[in-house]
Design a protein around this motif. Structure first.
Motif, PDB file in Angstrom:
ATOM      1  N   GLY A 237       0.772  -1.037  -0.079  1.00 13.26           N
ATOM      2  CA  GLY A 237      -0.001  -0.034  -0.101  1.00 13.26           C
ATOM      3  C   GLY A 237       0.942   1.182  -0.095  1.00 13.26           C
ATOM      4  N   HIS A 238       0.241   2.300   0.633  1.00  9.73           N
ATOM      5  CA  HIS A 238       0.780   3.784   0.318  1.00  9.73           C
ATOM      6  C   HIS A 238       0.688   4.390   1.550  1.00  9.73           C
ATOM      7  CE1 HIS A 238       1.232   7.752  -0.810  1.00  9.73           C
ATOM      8  NE2 HIS A 238       2.420   7.331  -1.247  1.00  9.73           N
ATOM      9  N   LEU A 239       1.633   5.079   2.071  1.00  9.89           N
ATOM     10  CA  LEU A 239       1.608   5.774   3.459  1.00  9.89           C
ATOM     11  C   LEU A 239       2.293   7.078   3.028  1.00  9.89           C
ATOM     12  CD1 LEU A 239       0.928   5.875   6.189  1.00  9.89           C
ATOM     13  CD2 LEU A 239       3.067   5.379   6.929  1.00  9.89           C
ATOM     14  N   SER A 240       1.320   8.404   3.453  1.00  8.40           N
ATOM     15  CA  SER A 240       1.874   9.918   3.179  1.00  8.40           C
ATOM     16  C   SER A 240       2.034  10.386   4.588  1.00  8.40           C
ATOM     17  CB  SER A 240       0.812  10.638   2.167  1.00  8.40           C
ATOM     18  OG  SER A 240       0.703   9.974   0.969  1.00  8.40           O
TER      19      SER A 240
ATOM     20  N   GLU B 276      -0.530  24.352   6.521  1.00 12.82           N
ATOM     21  CA  GLU B 276      -0.770  23.586   5.179  1.00 12.82           C
ATOM     22  C   GLU B 276      -0.714  21.826   5.211  1.00 12.82           C
ATOM     23  OE1 GLU B 276       1.271  22.936   0.834  1.00 12.82           O
ATOM     24  OE2 GLU B 276       1.977  24.765   2.155  1.00 12.82           O
ATOM     25  N   LEU B 277       0.109  21.594   6.323  1.00  9.05           N
ATOM     26  CA  LEU B 277       0.197  20.223   6.866  1.00  9.05           C
ATOM     27  C   LEU B 277      -1.111  19.647   7.343  1.00  9.05           C
ATOM     28  CD1 LEU B 277       4.038  19.567   7.887  1.00  9.05           C
ATOM     29  CD2 LEU B 277       2.955  19.253   5.510  1.00  9.05           C
ATOM     30  N   MET B 278      -1.712  20.624   7.987  1.00  8.82           N
ATOM     31  CA  MET B 278      -2.801  20.196   8.949  1.00  8.82           C
ATOM     32  C   MET B 278      -3.970  19.954   8.116  1.00  8.82           C
ATOM     33  SD  MET B 278      -2.019  19.165  12.091  1.00  8.82           S
ATOM     34  CE  MET B 278      -3.491  18.673  12.277  1.00  8.82           C
ATOM     35  N   THR B 279      -4.117  20.972   7.061  1.00  2.55           N
ATOM     36  CA  THR B 279      -5.017  21.213   6.005  1.00  2.55           C
ATOM     37  C   THR B 279      -5.107  19.980   5.074  1.00  2.55           C
ATOM     38  OG1 THR B 279      -4.702  23.540   5.902  1.00  2.55           O
ATOM     39  CG2 THR B 279      -5.862  22.615   4.039  1.00  2.55           C
ATOM     40  N   GLN B 280      -3.724  19.548   4.819  1.00  9.31           N
ATOM     41  CA  GLN B 280      -3.674  18.463   3.883  1.00  9.31           C
ATOM     42  C   GLN B 280      -4.184  17.025   4.768  1.00  9.31           C
ATOM     43  OE1 GLN B 280       0.040  17.859   1.807  1.00  9.31           O
ATOM     44  NE2 GLN B 280       0.530  19.949   1.937  1.00  9.31           N
ATOM     45  N   LEU B 281      -3.870  17.040   6.096  1.00 10.68           N
ATOM     46  CA  LEU B 281      -4.331  15.874   6.991  1.00 10.68           C
ATOM     47  C   LEU B 281      -5.661  15.898   6.976  1.00 10.68           C
ATOM     48  CD1 LEU B 281      -3.315  13.606   8.848  1.00 10.68           C
ATOM     49  CD2 LEU B 281      -3.581  15.402  10.723  1.00 10.68           C
TER      50      LEU B 281
ATOM     51  N   LEU C 269      -2.762  13.755   3.286  1.00  5.95           N
ATOM     52  CA  LEU C 269      -1.728  13.005   4.193  1.00  5.95           C
ATOM     53  C   LEU C 269      -2.421  12.091   5.279  1.00  5.95           C
ATOM     54  CD1 LEU C 269       0.758  16.376   5.165  1.00  5.95           C
ATOM     55  CD2 LEU C 269       1.059  14.408   3.643  1.00  5.95           C
ATOM     56  N   ASP C 270      -1.536  10.855   5.490  1.00  6.02           N
ATOM     57  CA  ASP C 270      -2.199  10.208   6.574  1.00  6.02           C
ATOM     58  C   ASP C 270      -1.804  10.584   7.937  1.00  6.02           C
ATOM     59  OD1 ASP C 270      -3.258   8.049   4.849  1.00  6.02           O
ATOM     60  OD2 ASP C 270      -1.313   7.769   4.073  1.00  6.02           O
ATOM     61  N   LEU C 271      -0.408  11.219   8.052  1.00  3.71           N
ATOM     62  CA  LEU C 271       0.029  11.371   9.322  1.00  3.71           C
ATOM     63  C   LEU C 271       0.975  12.709   9.305  1.00  3.71           C
ATOM     64  CD1 LEU C 271       0.967   8.998  11.722  1.00  3.71           C
ATOM     65  CD2 LEU C 271       2.575  10.747  11.101  1.00  3.71           C
ATOM     66  N   VAL C 272       0.752  13.423  10.526  1.00  2.42           N
ATOM     67  CA  VAL C 272       1.805  14.615  10.542  1.00  2.42           C
ATOM     68  C   VAL C 272       2.982  14.524  11.674  1.00  2.42           C
ATOM     69  CG1 VAL C 272       1.970  17.264  10.915  1.00  2.42           C
ATOM     70  CG2 VAL C 272       0.462  16.390   9.246  1.00  2.42           C
ATOM     71  N   PHE C 273       3.985  14.636  11.612  1.00  2.00           N
ATOM     72  CA  PHE C 273       4.852  14.652  12.857  1.00  2.00           C
ATOM     73  C   PHE C 273       5.345  15.953  13.078  1.00  2.00           C
ATOM     74  CE2 PHE C 273       9.452  14.512  14.125  1.00  2.00           C
ATOM     75  CZ  PHE C 273       9.249  13.966  15.198  1.00  2.00           C
TER      76      PHE C 273
END
Length: 327
Positions: free
Chosen positions: A114-117, A154-159, A164-168
């Motif tokens: 599969g795939h993980l972003s 932007e990262l939280m918007t994509q999440l 996106l699957d996850l943000v660090f």
């Protein structure tokens, strides 16, 4: 599974099949292929582990449904007819494709492909996040990983829009950001020029930096770094001297190496070598200063690869919680 066992929408996709053919099962095809390969019903029944009468009934049902004879019978065994040869090739391809589809679905369901972003507001040069990604790649090499770096908003918007699957990112878990977990608490270092007098110290207190000139990026995570500096220095009753530059992390480190200022950073950035820059760990009230970093994801994201990643993240976080001392 019999064709008529499929959900109604799937059966409706097969309107061109005669009604009697809709009752042909995968087991019927397996029995037919076994008889074709063995050249006889007795041998096929032995290989399949079922009675000869059951094999005969399935072959007869298959022939009745198709309306053709698939075998020529004789005392020596059975031989495929012309129609039987053509049907055997297509049936074998169908069964093999179904086997592959089932296997692929199971593997995907177990998160083994599969795939993980991932969105990151940090460096992967060293530290627990690098360890996590490295362990995940080693354990699940079939899962494709993609990484994105942008500002927090932007990262939280994509999440939240599922790109996106996850943000660090830095910070403690926050329910406003969805599901989250504290992943690590990373030691804070001060980046200083190697020829700077502060570079000779084994560790630094914020009281050592009252007269320091801080250089910080205007971009993420620069504003957060600035807030941290202001808070720490103001606690000492002084006003911090901060210069903001429209430079990325590498650009800021170049200024540090030139002796134009100092800059605090977390341990994961210390895995990168910058010209004439060294890193000195920071202490607060005699304890190593650390900042929390969390993983954030959507609870309704059913990506199996994400579940595998989070499970491994909990293992890494638990192991890393034993020590927060600078490495």
């Amino acid at each position: 599974m019999a064709m008529n066992d499929f959900p109604t929408p799937i059966r409706d996709l097969l309107p061109s099949l005669p009604d009697q053919c809709k009752h042909i099962s995968v087991q019927d095809l397996r029995v037919f292929l076994a008889v074709s390969q063995a050249g006889g019903i007795r041998k096929a029944s032995y290989g399949l582990g079922i009675g000869q009468s059951a094999v005969t009934r399935r072959i007869q049902r298959l022939e009745d449904g198709l309306g053709v004879s698939l075998f020529e019978r004789s005392q020596a065994g059975v031989r495929l007819t012309g129609a039987g040869w053509d049907f055997s090739e297509r049936a074998r391809a169908l069964v093999n494709d179904l086997r592959i589809a089932i296997s692929s679905a199971r593997v995907a369901g177990e998160g083994r492909n599969g795939h993980l972003s991932l969105g990151v507001l940090a460096s992967l040069s060293q530290g627990p996040m690098r360890e996590l990604v490295s362990s995940f790649v080693g354990r699940y090499p079939q899962i494709d990983l993609t990484f994105s770096r942008a500002d927090r908003g932007e990262l939280m918007t994509q999440l939240n829009h599922r790109t996106l699957d996850l943000v660090f990112a830095s910070g403690a878990p926050n329910l406003a950001d969805g599901d989250s977990m504290l992943f690590t608490e990373e030691p804070v270092f001060l980046a200083v020029a190697k020829f700077h007098m502060l570079a000779t110290k084994a560790s630094l207190q914020w009281s050592d930096l009252i007269e320091a000139n801080f250089v910080v990026s205007s971009d993420e995570p620069g504003p957060e770094v600035s807030d941290h500096i202001l808070r720490r220095v103001s606690d000492l009753g002084r006003q911090a001297r901060i210069q903001h530059h429209r430079l990325d992390r590498e650009g800021i480190m170049s200024l540090v190496g030139l002796g134009l200022g100092v800059s605090p950073m977390c341990e994961h950035w210390c895995g990168v070598n910058y010209p004439d820059v060294t890193f000195v760990p920071m202490k607060v009230e005699g304890e190593w200063e650390c900042l929390p970093f969390s993983l954030r994801w959507r609870g309704d994201n059913d990506n199996p690869a994400l579940r595998r990643f989070l499970s491994l993240a909990r293992e890494v976080a638990k192991a890393g919680a034993r020590s927060s001392a600078p490495s």
